[in-house]
Design an enzyme around this catalytic site. Structure first.
Site, PDB file in Angstrom:
ATOM      1  N   ARG A 246     -15.836 -63.842  10.752  1.00 60.19           N
ATOM      2  CA  ARG A 246     -15.011 -64.753  11.541  1.00 60.19           C
ATOM      3  C   ARG A 246     -15.358 -64.458  12.994  1.00 60.19           C
ATOM      4  O   ARG A 246     -15.583 -63.306  13.369  1.00 60.19           O
ATOM      5  CB  ARG A 246     -13.502 -64.510  11.325  1.00 60.19           C
ATOM      6  N   ARG A 277      -3.769 -65.672  20.957  1.00 63.13           N
ATOM      7  CA  ARG A 277      -3.061 -64.771  21.859  1.00 63.13           C
ATOM      8  C   ARG A 277      -3.584 -64.844  23.275  1.00 63.13           C
ATOM      9  O   ARG A 277      -4.689 -65.339  23.520  1.00 63.13           O
ATOM     10  CB  ARG A 277      -3.080 -63.334  21.363  1.00 63.13           C
ATOM     11  N   TYR A 345     -14.786 -53.563   8.605  1.00 58.63           N
ATOM     12  CA  TYR A 345     -13.959 -53.424   9.784  1.00 58.63           C
ATOM     13  C   TYR A 345     -13.662 -51.942   9.975  1.00 58.63           C
ATOM     14  O   TYR A 345     -13.182 -51.274   9.063  1.00 58.63           O
ATOM     15  CB  TYR A 345     -12.637 -54.196   9.670  1.00 58.63           C
ATOM     16  N   ASP A 347     -11.897 -49.236  12.798  1.00 60.61           N
ATOM     17  CA  ASP A 347     -11.273 -48.940  14.086  1.00 60.61           C
ATOM     18  C   ASP A 347     -12.147 -47.929  14.825  1.00 60.61           C
ATOM     19  O   ASP A 347     -12.966 -47.238  14.219  1.00 60.61           O
ATOM     20  CB  ASP A 347      -9.856 -48.380  13.873  1.00 60.61           C
TER      21      ASP A 347
END
Ligand code: FAD
Length: 363
Positions: A246, A277, A345, A347
């Site tokens: 994405r 946002r 993904y 962090d």
């Protein structure tokens, strides 16, 4: 051969590995196709404000070793991520907690909040889609105002058309605690993330604006080993087809005012507002500059060539990744790492831990 290691990508994975290798006396060349170091954590200073160019990055970890490690390269402030949701001008605290419930229903105790949520959950045992899943987790009011529009914008599809598994849990707290993360350590580097990378890459030769795959032979011949943190499918010329992502589109503007929205992160949870946002960067560092810089974040479909942001780790893409990973294992003298090299993904703290793990193994 001039170098021990050629490191492709100057993000956290590449820069941490390069730092550790240099510390151990290895000679490293780090190349990045972008014109700056820092990968997706790059911050650019505008109006005295560190602007997070590729989306807001808040460092958080429960791993003391990683907290101490990054502490060598930066002083972290005491920023706590406490985002706000704006639903057609109504303001709610995130993550969903007693402040949110009090504002939604005018109640004040956890018992009252639980009773309302339970009464709205319905009796779905096997949710058929994301809408049913979300309602079964948080009830209809929270779903309608705070989940539905945001999720539909993010995925570009209606919640009734999205699979239930995308949302396994929606954190609901029955305390008045607005701290988004539950990790022990959290903060933003006071001098911006880019300053960390400048320190990590001291003593490392760096070539920017250099795409490894466009100069593969020449660069490969320069080093004993390669650490590659770019997209694994692109390395293999998409031979099994592209892995899906994405994407995001950012619109950044400088505003001639001191304070635009009073918070670093405001999520727009209605469907009509096209962005998900607005980030007001100065609030990450408690800035008092006369101007402010805001970024609107628009979710976007992705096609090969676009900036990849979020991996789509569904069964199909994970299976495709495993095919590429099997090819990677057969490639001599190259290790794939980081969020693009391992298609997951990660962090920041996990990426640093992974790069340190590789350094321990190799050096
Ligand atoms: P990257 O930072 O992507 O670095 C890879 C580098 O490789 C890039 O600079 C790229 O240009 C370069 N490259 C690729 N291909 C080539 C090539 N062929 N030749 C040369 N160079 C190449 N984590 C947190 O802990 N907190 C957060 O708040 C947070 N927010 C996020 C928000 C968003 C929108 C996203 C997408 C991620 C967020 N993350 C966050 C995750 C964080 O961005 C990653 O953990 C981190 O950036 C991964 O580092 P990396 O080195 O693996 O990859």
């Amino acid at each position: 051969m001039k170098y021990d290691y050629l490191i492709v990508g100057a993000g956290f994975f590449g820069a941490v590995f390069a730092h550790e290798a240099t510390r151990k006396g290895k000679k490293c060349l780090c190349v990045d196709r972008r014109d700056h170091i820092g990968g997706n954590c790059y911050t650019r200073r505008m109006e005295g404000i560190d602007v997070h160019q590729y989306g807001a990055h808040i460092f958080h970890t429960s791993d003391r070793r990683i907290w101490d490690y990054v502490g060598q390269f930066a002083t972290f402030n005491n920023f706590i991520n406490a985002p706000i949701a704006n639903y057609h001008g109504e303001i709610y605290n995130m993550p969903f907690n007693m402040n949110t419930f009090s504002r939604l229903w005018g109640i004040s105790t956890p018992q009252e909040a639980k009773a309302i949520i339970d009464s709205q959950k319905g009796a779905v045992t096997e949710p058929k889609n994301l809408e049913e899943q979300a309602i079964s987790l948080v009830g209809r009011d929270i779903y309608e105002k705070l989940v539905k529009g945001y999720t539909e914008k993010q995925w570009g599809r209606s919640c009734t058309e999205l699979p239930a598994f995308i949302i396994r849990r929606l954190p609901v707290r029955f305390t008045y605690n607005n701290n988004y993360f539950t990790d022990r350590y959290q903060g933003i580097p006071q001098e911006g993330y880019t300053a960390i990378f400048e320190k990590l890459l001291e003593g490392v030769d760096v070539r920017l604006g250099c795409d490894y795959l466009e100069h593969r032979e020449e660069l490969r011949a320069m080093a004993e080993e390669v650490i590659y943190t770019g997209p694994i499918d692109r390395y293999f010329d998409y031979c099994y087809g592209p892995l899906q992502f994405r994407s995001l589109r950012f619109e950044t503007e400088v505003l001639d005012m001191e304070n635009y929205q009073g918070n670093a992160v405001v999520n727009y949870t209605d469907r009509e507002t096209p962005y998900t946002r607005i980030i007001e960067h100065k609030h990450f560092n408690f800035g008092t500059q006369p101007k402010t810089v805001v970024t609107r974040e628009y979710p976007a479909d992705w096609k090969p060539g676009d900036e990849p942001y979020y991996t789509v780790n569904d069964e199909k893409n994970n299976a495709l990744y495993r095919q590429y990973a099997a090819l990677a294992e057969k490639e001599a003298g190259i290790t794939f790492g980081g969020r693009l090299g391992e298609y997951q993904y990660y962090d920041i703290d996990k990426v640093i831990a992974s790069a340190l793990g590789l350094a321990e193994k190799k050096l």
